[in-house]
Design an enzyme around this catalytic site. Structure first.
Site, PDB file in Angstrom:
ATOM      1  N   SER A 109      49.928  34.321  47.041  1.00 48.68           N
ATOM      2  CA  SER A 109      48.791  34.180  46.153  1.00 48.68           C
ATOM      3  C   SER A 109      49.099  33.219  45.002  1.00 48.68           C
ATOM      4  CB  SER A 109      48.355  35.562  45.676  1.00 48.68           C
ATOM      5  OG  SER A 109      46.996  35.523  45.345  1.00 48.68           O
TER       6      SER A 109
ATOM      7  N   HIS B 263      44.567  40.881  51.588  1.00 44.51           N
ATOM      8  CA  HIS B 263      45.353  39.993  50.729  1.00 44.51           C
ATOM      9  C   HIS B 263      46.664  40.680  50.334  1.00 44.51           C
ATOM     10  CE1 HIS B 263      45.727  36.805  47.742  1.00 44.51           C
ATOM     11  NE2 HIS B 263      45.967  37.709  46.812  1.00 44.51           N
TER      12      HIS B 263
HETATM   13  C1  GTR Z   1      43.212  36.329  42.001  1.00 46.09           C
HETATM   14  C2  GTR Z   1      43.020  34.840  41.867  1.00 46.09           C
HETATM   15  C3  GTR Z   1      43.619  34.134  43.033  1.00 46.09           C
HETATM   16  C4  GTR Z   1      44.984  34.667  43.449  1.00 46.09           C
HETATM   17  C5  GTR Z   1      45.171  36.148  43.180  1.00 46.09           C
HETATM   18  C6  GTR Z   1      46.617  36.667  43.161  1.00 46.09           C
HETATM   19  O1  GTR Z   1      42.632  37.044  41.003  1.00 46.09           O
HETATM   20  O2  GTR Z   1      41.652  34.584  41.771  1.00 46.09           O
HETATM   21  O3  GTR Z   1      43.655  32.738  42.819  1.00 46.09           O
HETATM   22  O4  GTR Z   1      46.001  33.915  42.945  1.00 46.09           O
HETATM   23  O5  GTR Z   1      44.609  36.549  42.007  1.00 46.09           O
HETATM   24  O6  GTR Z   1      47.512  36.025  42.644  1.00 46.09           O
HETATM   25  O7  GTR Z   1      46.807  37.760  43.680  1.00 46.09           O
END
Ligand code: GTR
Length: 389
Positions: A221, A365
């Site tokens: 991420s 995610h």
């Molecule tokens: C979210 C963000 C993403 C991603 C994520 C993370 O809130 O919008 O770009 O990086 O966090 O790091 O888990």
């Protein structure tokens, strides 16, 4: 009904694909790049400079003269004698003070010098427990060591806190103590974290038990965006792995994926991640002189891996995949294969034949054991390792 939905999906994906993207092999002067020599001497530096000035920002310093490595644990047997643990404080100072990055390394006894995976950890510290009381799949040390890989990690917050503090804290404050004189090209927090990973590579180069020619940098991420910038700007990393990196990472900015994050939103919610110049591209993607396939192209001819998760629409999975396809011509210049496979694959069917690997994992995610196993498969295959299992 299903058929109609599938047809609609196909139409929307092909519409999203029909975007006008900058050609990675066409220089700003309009000339087509048709050799490695022109790529390396002209186009690659041009693309790298674009990402520095327009996206991540320019570092005020690379390896500081003040850098020093303090052994906190010079070597303790761990994992029932299968690994040696080392802990190092990587210390530096500048005009605004000093900083420390705490590194933990587990080095397998069975394979030395060992190839290594360095995790940029953007999650809470218990995910990288040096005592191994907590065993998080986010950093599966036991599995990495069992397959003959050294497992290294550090916490992003050691380098720079993940908050918008006006660039006074962390490494920003150490090297550029006066935020008033900050230029729109100055480094943001992602560049700072990538800088931290490079300082760990500085230590790896002093460590005879690790094979410095086979080191992977891995991030999830926001850590995945960081891994890509780290691998792009520091060619000492042989393999760069982006896990669910999304916007500002592997995902194409111009691909219209309504469920995914866009530049305007990322700059508003995380105003500290990128440089000031990146702000001008919110809701104005067409003005960008680059797109994210060019970030992946900067990894050529080394190894790259991009992974997405089936439920992670926010990261824009087809946009992450498409970047790999569009970066591939640069590997071909070197007579290598980039991504082998031009069609978005079904979940859990990794594409690993070329120098760019890709998979779509079933699930949300996250950085899961499935992801790590595929990264190790890819490293085994490319580093021609007999499996140490
Ligand atoms: C979210 C963000 C993403 C991603 C994520 C993370 O809130 O919008 O770009 O990086 O966090 O790091 O888990």
């Amino acid at each position: 009904m299903m058929k109609v939905l599938c047809a609609l999906y196909a139409v929307s994906v092909s519409a999203a694909l029909a975007v006008d993207l900058p050609d990675v092999l066409k220089s700003a002067n309009g000339k087509t790049v048709d050799s490695v020599a022109v790529w390396e001497s002209a186009r690659r530096p041009e693309v790298l400079e674009l990402f520095k000035t327009q996206v991540f920002g320019r570092n005020p310093v690379e390896r500081p003269a003040s850098l020093r490595f303090e052994a906190v644990d010079a070597g303790t047997e761990m994992l029932e004698g299968k690994a040696l643990r080392k802990r190092v404080n990587i210390r530096y100072s500048g005009p605004g003070g000093e900083g420390t990055i705490r590194l933990t390394a587990f080095i397998p006894k069975a394979a030395q010098p060992a190839p290594a995976f360095l995790l940029i950890c953007n999650r809470p510290e218990q995910n990288i427990d040096p005592e191994r009381n907590v065993k998080s799949p986010f950093w599966p040390v036991e599995e990495l060591v069992a397959r003959g890989y050294a497992a290294l990690s550090f916490q992003t917050g050691d380098v720079d806190p993940d908050t918008f503090d006006g660039f006074t804290n962390g490494v920003h404050g150490v090297f550029q103590p006066d935020p008033q004189v900050r230029s729109p090209e100055a480094w943001g927090t992602i560049a700072a974290w990538a800088w931290g990973a490079s300082r760990i590579m500085d230590w790896i180069e002093t460590e005879p038990l690790i094979d410095r020619t086979r080191v992977a940098v891995v991030g999830h991420s926001r850590g995945g965006k960081t891994a890509l910038w780290c691998g792009a700007s520091d060619t000492r990393f042989a393999l760069t792995i982006s896990n669910d990196s999304g916007c500002g990472g592997a995902k194409l900015n111009r691909m219209d994926l309504p469920l995914s994050e866009h530049i305007a939103r990322i700059n508003t919610v995380f105003p500290h991640w990128f440089c000031g110049n990146f702000k001008q591209y919110g809701d104005n993607e067409a003005a960008l002189p680059l797109d994210q396939h060019m970030l992946i192209a900067l990894l050529a001819p080394r190894l790259a891996y991009v992974a997405s998760a089936s439920l992670d629409d926010w990261a824009g999975q087809p946009g992450e995949f498409r970047s790999c396809v569009l970066a591939s011509p640069v590997w071909r210049l070197y007579g290598k294969k980039g991504l082998v496979g031009e069609t978005f694959p079904a979940a859990d069917t990794p594409l690993q034949e070329g120098c760019i690997g890709y998979h779509l994992r079933t699930g949300k995610h996250d950085l899961a054991l499935y992801d790590w196993e595929r990264y190790m498969d890819f490293a085994d295959r490319n580093w021609r390792r007999s499996l140490v299992r």
